[in-house]
Design an enzyme around this catalytic site. Structure first.
Site, PDB file in Angstrom:
ATOM      1  CG  ASP A  79      -4.712   6.235  -0.799  1.00  0.00           C
ATOM      2  OD1 ASP A  79      -5.499   6.581  -1.743  1.00  0.00           O
ATOM      3  OD2 ASP A  79      -5.258   5.168  -0.340  1.00  0.00           O
ATOM      4  CE  LYS A 138     -10.114   7.862  -5.095  1.00  0.00           C
ATOM      5  NZ  LYS A 138      -9.708   9.222  -3.914  1.00  0.00           N
ATOM      6  CD1 TRP A 139     -15.176   0.462  -7.633  1.00  0.00           C
ATOM      7  CD2 TRP A 139     -17.002   0.747  -9.157  1.00  0.00           C
ATOM      8  NE1 TRP A 139     -15.562  -0.878  -7.787  1.00  0.00           N
ATOM      9  CE2 TRP A 139     -17.200  -0.215  -8.622  1.00  0.00           C
ATOM     10  CE3 TRP A 139     -17.841   1.270  -9.568  1.00  0.00           C
ATOM     11  CZ2 TRP A 139     -18.350  -1.720  -8.628  1.00  0.00           C
ATOM     12  CZ3 TRP A 139     -19.324  -0.101  -9.248  1.00  0.00           C
ATOM     13  CH2 TRP A 139     -19.013  -1.193  -9.086  1.00  0.00           C
ATOM     14  CG  ASP A 140     -11.554   3.352  -2.931  1.00  0.00           C
ATOM     15  OD1 ASP A 140     -10.928   2.813  -3.191  1.00  0.00           O
ATOM     16  OD2 ASP A 140     -10.923   4.297  -1.859  1.00  0.00           O
ATOM     17  CB  CYS A 164      -9.486   5.078  -6.637  1.00  0.00           C
ATOM     18  SG  CYS A 164      -8.806   4.869  -5.429  1.00  0.00           S
ATOM     19  CD1 TRP A 173      -2.240   1.621   0.838  1.00  0.00           C
ATOM     20  CD2 TRP A 173      -1.283   2.383   1.892  1.00  0.00           C
ATOM     21  NE1 TRP A 173      -3.220   2.861   0.732  1.00  0.00           N
ATOM     22  CE2 TRP A 173      -2.656   3.375   2.165  1.00  0.00           C
ATOM     23  CE3 TRP A 173      -0.840   2.661   2.819  1.00  0.00           C
ATOM     24  CZ2 TRP A 173      -1.748   4.515   2.535  1.00  0.00           C
ATOM     25  CZ3 TRP A 173      -0.284   3.688   3.585  1.00  0.00           C
ATOM     26  CH2 TRP A 173      -1.177   4.287   3.463  1.00  0.00           C
ATOM     27  CG  ASP A 180     -11.827  10.709  -1.651  1.00  0.00           C
ATOM     28  OD1 ASP A 180     -12.720   9.901  -0.328  1.00  0.00           O
ATOM     29  OD2 ASP A 180     -11.221  10.528  -2.237  1.00  0.00           O
ATOM     30  CG  ASP A 181     -14.818   7.080   2.396  1.00  0.00           C
ATOM     31  OD1 ASP A 181     -16.023   7.308   3.145  1.00  0.00           O
ATOM     32  OD2 ASP A 181     -14.418   6.631   3.044  1.00  0.00           O
ATOM     33  NE  ARG A 224     -10.084   3.091   5.305  1.00  0.00           N
ATOM     34  CZ  ARG A 224     -10.989   3.945   4.451  1.00  0.00           C
ATOM     35  NH1 ARG A 224     -11.181   3.680   3.600  1.00  0.00           N
ATOM     36  NH2 ARG A 224      -9.809   5.308   4.417  1.00  0.00           N
TER      37      ARG A 224
HETATM   38  C1  GLA Z   1      -9.092   4.770  -0.908  1.00  0.00           C
HETATM   39  C2  GLA Z   1      -8.343   5.599  -1.507  1.00  0.00           C
HETATM   40  C3  GLA Z   1      -8.841   7.672  -0.813  1.00  0.00           C
HETATM   41  C4  GLA Z   1      -9.618   7.850  -0.792  1.00  0.00           C
HETATM   42  C5  GLA Z   1     -10.208   6.621   1.129  1.00  0.00           C
HETATM   43  C6  GLA Z   1     -11.341   6.714   1.331  1.00  0.00           C
HETATM   44  O1  GLA Z   1      -7.920   4.991   0.592  1.00  0.00           O
HETATM   45  O2  GLA Z   1      -7.238   5.115  -2.117  1.00  0.00           O
HETATM   46  O3  GLA Z   1      -7.896   8.335  -1.980  1.00  0.00           O
HETATM   47  O4  GLA Z   1     -10.570   7.625  -1.466  1.00  0.00           O
HETATM   48  O5  GLA Z   1     -10.300   5.627   0.236  1.00  0.00           O
HETATM   49  O6  GLA Z   1     -11.705   6.425   2.767  1.00  0.00           O
END
Ligand code: GLA
Length: 744
Positions: free
Chosen positions: A548, A476-478, A526, A199, A366-367, A443
């Site tokens: 990241d 952004k699909w994480d 992502c 990571w 984002d999140d 997580r």
């Molecule tokens: C992952 C992504 C980050 C961000 C976080 C949000 O780590 O890589 O860019 O979006 O999640 O929780």
């Protein structure tokens, strides 16, 4: 580009512009072997390369030593159990548990165009620009056919391959191995390159000698992961960026993969890629077929750089699809490192107020906008806007952003479920788990069972609702954890070995629905950064968040590994906050900008809080993006120096296809005292074109001759490539500069 069957020699010859790939049918029984792959050859009889008549192991004449033949013949698709004791590409178990199969030539078909692979991402082409061979082999005793498909594309030196297994045996069988491609090459004292990492430091380049036995990379995570990558290349010991023979193999797949080399007693190296056979056991009923993911093979005799450029061309022209494929992407600002979970609509609007003035084009929220999500302990799966945080809901926020002249994008993690969520309360059985066993969290989250249609439909329904509720132009699909504790309430006992692949197919299905329903949506993949940066994902979205870790110096290494295979247009790269949130390093804003310009470009910081001096540099960076992005996105990439290798200095260059312009980026990571200027040789220019060297402000680049006021010099491409240019060391570490090369 051509594919032909040379009947009298029983050879299939697949010719790209500069390479030939030859398959031979030999012996009375019709064994199918890999004869040649390399620089173009004529249509001569090269069956001697298969060494079948060298004896003593010739099966037509020497029945008593058949196994010795099997154990050295370069099978085009090696099977298991019959006496080829190297790694097999195909292993099938019948109901009695037997696992021996032998494939011989059955039939073939050559046609213009390229077919898709049902449910799987794959390269695409039409009748004008592509050609395919379907070569059917059969296990005549078991009544199982294998169709090997090869396709090539006009102007691209790559061959793509996949295999389809058809069970006509009258009974169910189990596939326990089904590789996408296998190729046996005479060992040329090969090294190999793999990409490894973790990571926040994905895709570091690892070059090692190919030793005897099996070496390889694999994933069991349900995605390629940060740690390993489904790519291998074999290269001659003396191969460099610019010269030597290189064989690259990549896999268009986002699930469990395995890529190996197996060097045998005769120094034949088997290079193979496909779905990881571990945890794989696919039940194939009578009449059913199984299609493997597609593998990509690239041969270059122009070193590693030649290989990279072929991958880039193939992926840009025949894999990536959609509205943004050939377009400049909006410059985005993402609020993750700016606010983490601590934001509301006012905070976001304040960022937009500032960002829009500077020329930034899109806000990505984002999140943290949904459910009860104030940290990463809850709410995944509850894709409902948190209106306490975002007063007025999504529509209000998006309208406000649009009013300020910016687009709006949003973050989802569609494959996940938090144990603390409304979704988990309602459907605990939707999380992947083994009945009666406490599943491991990562997580604080679990993974949804995407093998289930009801799960996919439900989640996609929620995503679609959100996207339809306002003018949302980017997703952004994480995916922030790997799969473990594999089990599901619905999957049959004898199909558990299908779970991992079915999961990946499930993800693909939802992504396909997303890009079909929202054709103008910009989808950025992502996975905790770069855990799922693979060719499979590029079929759905044109760009992927690279890591990241957006520290400019860490990125030099990550981006060099990424660019080895993937086009710069795919590489999510942003100017991020400083000191960097992951390594604490302080790098100049200018350097962060130059490094991010090599990718999609954007910002990952709180633009209202960064030093004014940095903020003032943004308009000029944006101007550079607009000036250079067409070149960076569509040009040919050349690696000139590698900080990962030399520890001091990084340099890459992009040259426009018509060779009229080029952009050279230099990053001087570590300054040394008392040195002379560094000489670097440019690449890929036209020998007879004359070029001027310019700084980023348009003034002349003095080429290491400080003191000369205005040299007004022009240079032939040949000179710039052979004599090179001089780069003077900057004052301090982590400094960077751009040199723009322009034809006069
Ligand atoms: C992952 C992504 C980050 C961000 C976080 C949000 O780590 O890589 O860019 O979006 O999640 O929780």
């Amino acid at each position: 580009m051509n594919i032909k069957y040379i009947e009298d020699k029983r050879l299939f010859k697949i010719d790209t512009e500069a390479t030939s790939y030859v398959i031979g049918i030999v012996g009375k029984e019709g064994f199918v072997g890999h004869a040649y792959y390399g620089e173009s050859i004529e249509d001569d009889d090269v069956t001697y390369l298969l060494r079948i008549f060298e004896g003593p192991f010739t099966p037509d004449t020497n029945e008593r030593d058949r196994l010795s033949f099997y154990d050295c013949f370069p099978f085009e698709y090696p099977t298991h159990g019959i006496g080829d004791f190297r790694e097999s590409a195909l292993r099938i178990e019948d109901e009695a548990g037997h696992y021996s199969n032998n494939l011989k030539y059955k039939s073939h078909m050559i046609y213009k165009g390229k077919k898709g692979l049902a449910g799987l991402p794959a390269t695409w082409g039409n009748e004008e620009d592509s050609m395919s061979l379907e070569l059917t082999l059969s296990d005549y005793e078991a009544n199982i056919d294998v169709v090997l498909t090869y396709s090539i594309f006009e102007g691209v030196d790559a061959v793509v391959r996949s295999a389809k297994i058809i069970n006509n045996s009258g009974k169910a069988v189990f596939l326990t191995k089904a590789a996408s491609a296998s190729i046996d090459l005479d060992n040329k004292d090969f090294d190999k390159i793999n990409l490894y990492g973790s990571w926040a430091r994905e895709r570091h380049i690892n070059r090692t000698p190919v030793s005897y036995g099996i070496q390889g990379m694999y994933s069991k995570r349900g995605e390629p992961g940060h740690q390993e990558h489904p790519f291998t290349c074999l290269l001659e010991k003396n191969a460099t960026q610019t010269q030597g023979e290189v064989y690259g193999m990549d896999l268009i797949y986002s699930g469990n993969f395995r890529t190996i080399t197996d060097r045998n007693q005769f120094d034949l190296v088997r290079l193979m890629t496909g779905i990881n056979p571990e945890d794989f056991r696919w039940k194939l009923e009578n009449g059913d077929t199984f299609v493997t993911p597609e593998a990509v093979l690239v041969y270059s005799n122009e070193g590693i750089g030649g290989m990279s450029r072929s991958f880039h061309d193939l992926y840009r022209e025949h894999l990536i699809r959609g509205y943004y494929r050939d377009k400049k992407r909006p410059i985005l600002i993402n609020n993750w490192e700016a606010t983490y979970f601590d934001f509301n609509e006012q905070k976001l609007i304040s960022i937009v107020d500032e960002a829009s003035k500077l020329g930034i084009e899109m806000l990505v929220m984002d999140d943290g906008w949904f459910g009860n999500r104030f940290d990463d302990n809850s709410s995944l799966g509850d894709w409902f806007v948190n209106e306490d945080k975002l007063k007025g809901g999504i529509k209000y926020l998006v309208d406000e952003v649009n009013k300020r002249g910016m687009k709006f994008g949003i973050w989802f993690e569609p494959e996940m479920i938090s144990p603390v969520s409304k979704l988990y309360e309602a459907h605990p059985e939707w999380a992947i788990h083994v009945e009666g066993r406490k599943p491991g969290l990562a997580r604080n989250q679990m993974v949804l069972d995407y093998t289930r249609k009801d799960v996919r439909d439900y989640i996609y329904g929620l995503i679609k609702n959100v996207l339809s509720s306002a003018n949302i132009e980017y997703v952004k699909w994480d995916m922030n954890r790997p799969l473990s504790d594999i089990g599901g309430a619905e999957i049959a006992k004898d199909r558990l070995g299908e779970f991992m692949h079915r999961y990946t197919l499930g993800v693909y299905e939802v992504m396909e629905r997303l890009v079909t329903d929202f054709p103008k949506l910009l989808l950025e993949n992502c996975s905790g950064g770069g855990g799922r940066f693979d060719a499979g994902m590029l079929y759905f979205g044109p760009q992927i968040w690279c890591s990241d870790d957006a520290d400019a110096i860490e990125r030099l290494v990550i981006q060099e590994g990424t660019e080895l295979i993937y086009p710069l247009s795919a590489m999510g790269a942003h100017v991020s906050d400083c000191p960097n949130h992951i390594v604490g390093r302080v790098t100049p804003f200018r350097t962060r900008g130059h490094v991010a310009l090599a990718g999609t470009f954007g910002y990952e910081l709180d633009v209202t809080r960064i030093p004014e001096e940095d903020r003032n540099m943004i308009p000029a960076q944006i101007e550079m993006y607009h000036k250079y992005n067409d070149l960076v996105r569509t040009g040919d990439y050349y690696r000139i120096a590698s900080y990962a290798q030399n520890g001091k200095f990084d340099c890459w260059q992009v040259v426009s296809k018509d060779k009229t312009t080029a952009l050279v980026t230099c990053v001087l990571v570590r300054r040394s005292p008392n040195t002379r200027s560094r000489n670097i040789k440019l690449q890929g220019l036209a020998c007879d074109k004359r070029y001027r060297l310019l700084n980023e402000d348009g003034s002349e680049y003095i080429n290491g001759m400080a003191g000369e006021e205005k040299a007004d010099r022009v240079y032939y491409g040949l000179t710039l490539m052979n004599a090179g240019i001089n780069v003077t060391e900057a004052w301090g570490d982590n400094q960077s500069m751009l040199i723009y090369v322009k034809e006069v």
